[in-house]
Design a protein around this motif. Structure first.
Motif, PDB file in Angstrom:
ATOM      1  N   ALA A  52       0.834  -1.206   0.000  1.00  0.00           N
ATOM      2  CA  ALA A  52       0.000   0.000   0.000  1.00  0.00           C
ATOM      3  C   ALA A  52       0.867   1.254   0.000  1.00  0.00           C
ATOM      4  CB  ALA A  52      -0.932  -0.004   1.211  1.00  0.00           C
ATOM      5  N   ALA A  53       1.916   1.241   0.807  1.00  0.00           N
ATOM      6  CA  ALA A  53       2.832   2.386   0.850  1.00  0.00           C
ATOM      7  C   ALA A  53       3.531   2.558  -0.497  1.00  0.00           C
ATOM      8  CB  ALA A  53       3.849   2.213   1.973  1.00  0.00           C
ATOM      9  N   TRP A  54       3.935   1.446  -1.113  1.00  0.00           N
ATOM     10  CA  TRP A  54       4.616   1.514  -2.410  1.00  0.00           C
ATOM     11  C   TRP A  54       3.699   2.165  -3.444  1.00  0.00           C
ATOM     12  CZ3 TRP A  54       4.240   0.263  -7.492  1.00  0.00           C
ATOM     13  CH2 TRP A  54       5.419   0.318  -8.242  1.00  0.00           C
ATOM     14  N   PHE A  55       2.481   1.647  -3.569  1.00  0.00           N
ATOM     15  CA  PHE A  55       1.566   2.195  -4.568  1.00  0.00           C
ATOM     16  C   PHE A  55       1.219   3.651  -4.281  1.00  0.00           C
ATOM     17  CE2 PHE A  55       0.713  -2.227  -5.838  1.00  0.00           C
ATOM     18  CZ  PHE A  55       0.811  -2.073  -7.213  1.00  0.00           C
ATOM     19  N   ALA A  56       0.922   3.965  -3.040  1.00  0.00           N
ATOM     20  CA  ALA A  56       0.574   5.348  -2.687  1.00  0.00           C
ATOM     21  C   ALA A  56       1.725   6.292  -2.999  1.00  0.00           C
ATOM     22  CB  ALA A  56       0.191   5.451  -1.215  1.00  0.00           C
ATOM     23  N   THR A  57       2.927   5.879  -2.679  1.00  0.00           N
ATOM     24  CA  THR A  57       4.093   6.733  -2.887  1.00  0.00           C
ATOM     25  C   THR A  57       4.390   6.918  -4.364  1.00  0.00           C
ATOM     26  OG1 THR A  57       4.983   6.023  -0.770  1.00  0.00           O
ATOM     27  CG2 THR A  57       6.524   7.050  -2.291  1.00  0.00           C
ATOM     28  N   GLN A  59       2.010  11.894  -9.856  1.00  0.00           N
ATOM     29  CA  GLN A  59       1.035  12.976 -10.002  1.00  0.00           C
ATOM     30  C   GLN A  59       1.572  14.316  -9.504  1.00  0.00           C
ATOM     31  OE1 GLN A  59      -2.240  11.452  -7.740  1.00  0.00           O
ATOM     32  NE2 GLN A  59      -2.820   9.971  -9.298  1.00  0.00           N
ATOM     33  N   GLY A  60       2.843  14.338  -9.110  1.00  0.00           N
ATOM     34  CA  GLY A  60       3.440  15.579  -8.631  1.00  0.00           C
ATOM     35  C   GLY A  60       3.068  15.934  -7.199  1.00  0.00           C
ATOM     36  N   ARG A  61       2.570  14.964  -6.449  1.00  0.00           N
ATOM     37  CA  ARG A  61       2.206  15.180  -5.045  1.00  0.00           C
ATOM     38  C   ARG A  61       2.939  14.182  -4.154  1.00  0.00           C
ATOM     39  NH1 ARG A  61      -2.828  13.861  -3.818  1.00  0.00           N
ATOM     40  NH2 ARG A  61      -3.052  12.441  -5.547  1.00  0.00           N
ATOM     41  N   PRO A  62       4.267  14.208  -4.150  1.00  0.00           N
ATOM     42  CA  PRO A  62       5.011  13.182  -3.417  1.00  0.00           C
ATOM     43  C   PRO A  62       4.774  13.197  -1.908  1.00  0.00           C
ATOM     44  CG  PRO A  62       6.479  14.924  -4.122  1.00  0.00           C
ATOM     45  CD  PRO A  62       5.155  15.189  -4.774  1.00  0.00           C
ATOM     46  N   TRP A  63       4.353  14.310  -1.354  1.00  0.00           N
ATOM     47  CA  TRP A  63       4.170  14.384   0.107  1.00  0.00           C
ATOM     48  C   TRP A  63       3.053  13.476   0.579  1.00  0.00           C
ATOM     49  CZ3 TRP A  63       8.133  15.915   2.563  1.00  0.00           C
ATOM     50  CH2 TRP A  63       9.023  16.783   1.934  1.00  0.00           C
ATOM     51  N   ALA A  64       2.060  13.230  -0.264  1.00  0.00           N
ATOM     52  CA  ALA A  64       0.982  12.313   0.124  1.00  0.00           C
ATOM     53  C   ALA A  64       1.523  10.897   0.304  1.00  0.00           C
ATOM     54  CB  ALA A  64      -0.135  12.349  -0.914  1.00  0.00           C
ATOM     55  N   GLY A  65       2.404  10.487  -0.572  1.00  0.00           N
ATOM     56  CA  GLY A  65       3.030   9.167  -0.444  1.00  0.00           C
ATOM     57  C   GLY A  65       3.950   9.091   0.760  1.00  0.00           C
ATOM     58  N   ALA A 102       3.603  10.723   3.477  1.00  0.00           N
ATOM     59  CA  ALA A 102       2.721  10.624   4.650  1.00  0.00           C
ATOM     60  C   ALA A 102       2.251   9.180   4.837  1.00  0.00           C
ATOM     61  CB  ALA A 102       1.531  11.559   4.500  1.00  0.00           C
ATOM     62  N   THR A 103       1.970   8.489   3.748  1.00  0.00           N
ATOM     63  CA  THR A 103       1.562   7.084   3.838  1.00  0.00           C
ATOM     64  C   THR A 103       2.706   6.235   4.390  1.00  0.00           C
ATOM     65  OG1 THR A 103       0.084   7.392   1.956  1.00  0.00           O
ATOM     66  CG2 THR A 103       0.642   5.126   2.543  1.00  0.00           C
ATOM     67  N   VAL A 104       3.913   6.469   3.900  1.00  0.00           N
ATOM     68  CA  VAL A 104       5.077   5.739   4.415  1.00  0.00           C
ATOM     69  C   VAL A 104       5.241   6.021   5.905  1.00  0.00           C
ATOM     70  CG1 VAL A 104       7.605   5.581   4.359  1.00  0.00           C
ATOM     71  CG2 VAL A 104       6.306   5.560   2.220  1.00  0.00           C
ATOM     72  N   ALA A 105       5.094   7.271   6.306  1.00  0.00           N
ATOM     73  CA  ALA A 105       5.231   7.622   7.728  1.00  0.00           C
ATOM     74  C   ALA A 105       4.209   6.866   8.568  1.00  0.00           C
ATOM     75  CB  ALA A 105       5.075   9.126   7.916  1.00  0.00           C
ATOM     76  N   LEU A 106       2.978   6.774   8.086  1.00  0.00           N
ATOM     77  CA  LEU A 106       1.944   6.034   8.810  1.00  0.00           C
ATOM     78  C   LEU A 106       2.301   4.554   8.920  1.00  0.00           C
ATOM     79  CD1 LEU A 106      -0.845   5.917  10.168  1.00  0.00           C
ATOM     80  CD2 LEU A 106      -1.815   5.592   7.879  1.00  0.00           C
ATOM     81  N   SER A 118      10.335   2.084   3.787  1.00  0.00           N
ATOM     82  CA  SER A 118       9.189   1.181   3.779  1.00  0.00           C
ATOM     83  C   SER A 118       9.626  -0.256   3.516  1.00  0.00           C
ATOM     84  CB  SER A 118       8.184   1.652   2.719  1.00  0.00           C
ATOM     85  OG  SER A 118       7.054   0.842   2.701  1.00  0.00           O
ATOM     86  N   PHE A 119      10.566  -0.448   2.599  1.00  0.00           N
ATOM     87  CA  PHE A 119      11.123  -1.780   2.345  1.00  0.00           C
ATOM     88  C   PHE A 119      11.742  -2.336   3.635  1.00  0.00           C
ATOM     89  CE2 PHE A 119      14.732  -4.490   0.947  1.00  0.00           C
ATOM     90  CZ  PHE A 119      14.001  -5.518   0.366  1.00  0.00           C
ATOM     91  N   GLY A 120      12.368  -1.463   4.397  1.00  0.00           N
ATOM     92  CA  GLY A 120      12.960  -1.887   5.665  1.00  0.00           C
ATOM     93  C   GLY A 120      11.953  -2.484   6.629  1.00  0.00           C
ATOM     94  N   THR A 121      10.682  -2.080   6.518  1.00  0.00           N
ATOM     95  CA  THR A 121       9.671  -2.597   7.445  1.00  0.00           C
ATOM     96  C   THR A 121       9.339  -4.065   7.199  1.00  0.00           C
ATOM     97  OG1 THR A 121       7.748  -1.945   6.099  1.00  0.00           O
ATOM     98  CG2 THR A 121       8.588  -0.317   7.704  1.00  0.00           C
ATOM     99  N   ILE A 122       9.671  -4.596   6.034  1.00  0.00           N
ATOM    100  CA  ILE A 122       9.359  -5.999   5.760  1.00  0.00           C
ATOM    101  C   ILE A 122      10.564  -6.925   5.945  1.00  0.00           C
ATOM    102  CG2 ILE A 122       7.446  -5.436   4.227  1.00  0.00           C
ATOM    103  CD1 ILE A 122       9.230  -6.234   1.851  1.00  0.00           C
ATOM    104  N   LEU A 123      11.717  -6.361   6.278  1.00  0.00           N
ATOM    105  CA  LEU A 123      12.934  -7.168   6.324  1.00  0.00           C
ATOM    106  C   LEU A 123      12.864  -8.328   7.311  1.00  0.00           C
ATOM    107  CD1 LEU A 123      15.661  -4.422   5.944  1.00  0.00           C
ATOM    108  CD2 LEU A 123      15.042  -6.183   4.280  1.00  0.00           C
ATOM    109  N   HIS A 124      12.520  -8.073   8.543  1.00  0.00           N
ATOM    110  CA  HIS A 124      12.520  -9.196   9.490  1.00  0.00           C
ATOM    111  C   HIS A 124      11.144  -9.798   9.712  1.00  0.00           C
ATOM    112  CE1 HIS A 124      11.193  -6.612  12.825  1.00  0.00           C
ATOM    113  NE2 HIS A 124      10.839  -7.728  13.387  1.00  0.00           N
TER     114      HIS A 124
END
Length: 172
Positions: free
Chosen positions: A13-18, A24-30, A32-36, A96-102
């Motif tokens: 979800a974070a990957w697609f949102a980002t 679309q020129g709105r990288p801050w929305a992505g 924010a998703t990664v931060a969540l 975000s990739f780091g969150t799936i490592l372990h």
């Protein structure tokens, strides 16, 4: 098992949102998703200090590697960002990739050769998908830029998984 599935879905979800918001020129929305996703991930973690270190390592490694590919003119990001050469949203993807490592990829931590092969294939597929969505440009000749991304991920994936395994020893 449920935690692994949730972890993987949150990453996707974070990957697609980002990627979509960057295109679309709105990288801050992505971002924010990664931060969540990162906040929720850390809330579920027992060893938060270790996890923060791993997420930081993933972000820094990704920034360095992708910046190198930009400087070597293998990839290009159409948007301008507060950090360059690799944009902040791309660093967010690495974190975000780091969150799936372990969690989701933990089973690979003792199979580093397989992790390298999966990075070799998965990295270029992700970047190609990002290119098709308009967030990144793989430069011509395509085989050369895709090959550089493949090498990047073939090295980064087992390295980050090794750091995960090393950090797990430190908590015992």
């Amino acid at each position: 098992m449920a935690r692994r599935a949730i972890n993987l879905v949150a990453f996707q979800a974070a990957w697609f949102a980002t990627v979509l918001t960057a295109a679309q020129g709105r990288p801050w929305a992505g971002i924010a998703t990664v931060a969540l996703v990162v906040i929720l991930h850390l809330a579920a973690e027992r060893w938060r200090t270790r996890e923060i270190a791993l997420l930081t390592a993933a972000g820094l490694l990704g920034y360095g590697l992708d910046s190198s590919l930009v400087l070597l003119e293998m990839i290009r990001f159409p948007d301008k960002d507060i950090i360059e050469p690799a944009p902040l949203w791309m660093v967010g993807l690495w974190v975000s990739f780091g969150t799936i490592l372990h969690v989701s990829l933990g089973w690979l931590s003792r199979r580093l050769a397989l992790a390298s092969i999966l990075g070799l294939v998965g990295g270029p597929l992700a970047y190609w998908s990002g290119m098709r969505l308009g967030a990144i440009e793989l430069r011509e000749p395509l085989w050369q830029s895709a090959g550089a991304v493949a090498i990047e991920w073939a090295l980064a994936t087992p390295l980050l998984l090794y750091l995960t395994r090393f950090a797990a020893r430190e908590e015992s």
